[in-house]
Design an enzyme around this catalytic site. Structure first.
Site, PDB file in Angstrom:
ATOM      1  CB  CYS A  47      70.503  60.271  44.651  1.00 29.68           C
ATOM      2  SG  CYS A  47      70.371  61.176  46.192  1.00 29.68           S
ATOM      3  CG  ASP A 104      69.731  63.402  42.170  1.00 31.01           C
ATOM      4  OD1 ASP A 104      70.046  62.968  43.301  1.00 31.01           O
ATOM      5  OD2 ASP A 104      70.065  64.545  41.790  1.00 31.01           O
ATOM      6  CB  SER A 105      67.098  65.098  45.451  1.00 31.00           C
ATOM      7  OG  SER A 105      68.389  65.601  45.141  1.00 31.00           O
ATOM      8  CB  CYS A 162      76.941  64.974  46.038  1.00 31.56           C
ATOM      9  SG  CYS A 162      75.396  65.815  45.602  1.00 31.56           S
ATOM     10  CG  HIS A 203      73.290  68.160  42.720  1.00 34.98           C
ATOM     11  ND1 HIS A 203      72.567  67.083  43.165  1.00 34.98           N
ATOM     12  CD2 HIS A 203      72.374  69.107  42.357  1.00 34.98           C
ATOM     13  CE1 HIS A 203      71.270  67.377  43.106  1.00 34.98           C
ATOM     14  NE2 HIS A 203      71.130  68.597  42.615  1.00 34.98           N
ATOM     15  CD  GLU A 207      68.677  71.154  41.911  1.00 37.22           C
ATOM     16  OE1 GLU A 207      67.681  71.627  41.363  1.00 37.22           O
ATOM     17  OE2 GLU A 207      69.115  70.004  41.661  1.00 37.22           O
TER      18      GLU A 207
END
Ligand code: DGL
Length: 270
Positions: A76, A13-14, A187, A189, A155
């Protein structure tokens, strides 16, 4: 090269978001080892062009292949959108995206045929969710909403913060006017703020997190290719590779992955 069945599974993932998928996979597949790549140096992906995201996804897969992985999970949605949009390249191991499994889950859940999707700007603009869902059932209405502020807030660790709740209200209000009964967290996240999202949309709406469906697909793919690690294998190892280590990553990752423990955390370059 390791015997294929004892090789690790690659997940990328990012940043932190893919840990929501990694945790589910590691708990469902306790005999498997995992290598996780968080491309924190280039985060966020969701505000980049689809060509750039595709290039990053390819580089991430190549990096994981160098670790002799037997399968890769693109944990992701932005990268999955790019991989599904630019088909053609064949990788040497199965590459599993998160969009098809989440769409299937939502299709089996909806009763009103109204599915909402929250995602990054790239995922929403690329429209892959709508394409996959309506290809399976053209009667379904898909209501998509880009939520570009969610990833930086998460984040930053502002998960329980009142500001996060304000942002959730701001993005979800227009969706409350639709007849959605199913909401995809498009997403990886977003499951980290699932509780807060559920509070705003009410208990009537079913919230779909891709992780359980991704684990089902992964098990199925590995089972058919005889890639599942045997039960005599050594204890599970979870190695994290991060392209930019910041102090918060280790703390949040450790807290979030509990009760699983991190084998190693390495700063890496692609
Ligand atoms: N977690 C990612 C996703 O599922 C990417 C978030 C980002 O880097 O913008 O889209």
């Amino acid at each position: 090269m390791k015997a294929m069945s004892s090789a690790p599974i690659g997940v990328f993932d990012s940043g932190l978001g893919g840990l929501t998928v990694l945790k589910e996979l590691a708990q469902r597949l306790p005999n498997e080892h995992f290598v996780y790549l968080g491309d924190t140096a280039r985060l966020p992906y969701g505000s980049k062009s689809i060509n750039t995201i595709y290039k990053y996804a390819e580089q991430n897969i190549e990096f994981l292949l160098k670790h002799d992985v037997k399968a890769v999970v693109a944990a992701c949605n932005s990268a999955s959108s790019a991989l599904l949009s630019f088909t053609g390249k064949d990788f040497s191991v199965p590459v599993i995206n998160v969009i098809e499994p989440a769409s299937q889950s939502a299709l089996t859940t909806t009763i009103t045929n109204n599915i909402a999707v929250l995602g990054t700007r790239a995922t929403v603009q690329q429209n892959v969710y709508e394409q996959v869902i309506t290809k399976n059932n053209p009667k379904v209405n898909v209501h998509s909403m880009a939520c570009p502020l969610f990833v930086p807030f998460i984040e930053e660790g502002l998960i329980e913060d009142p500001l996060m709740n304000l942002v959730i209200h701001r993005y979800l209000s227009p969706l409350l006017a639709t007849s959605m009964d199913t909401l995809i967290l498009g997403c990886t996240h977003y499951p980290l703020v699932k509780k807060q999202i559920q509070k705003v949309i009410g208990s009537y709406v079913q919230v779909i997190d891709s992780a359980p469906a991704v684990a089902d697909i992964l098990l199925h793919k590995m089972g058919s290719g005889s890639l599942i690690a045997n039960t005599e294998a050594e204890p599970q190892k979870i190695d994290l590779c991060i392209t930019d280590i910041n102090s918060r990553f280790e703390e949040v990752a450790t807290r979030f992955l509990k009760p699983l423990s991190i084998g190693s955390l390495t700063a890496t370059q692609l």
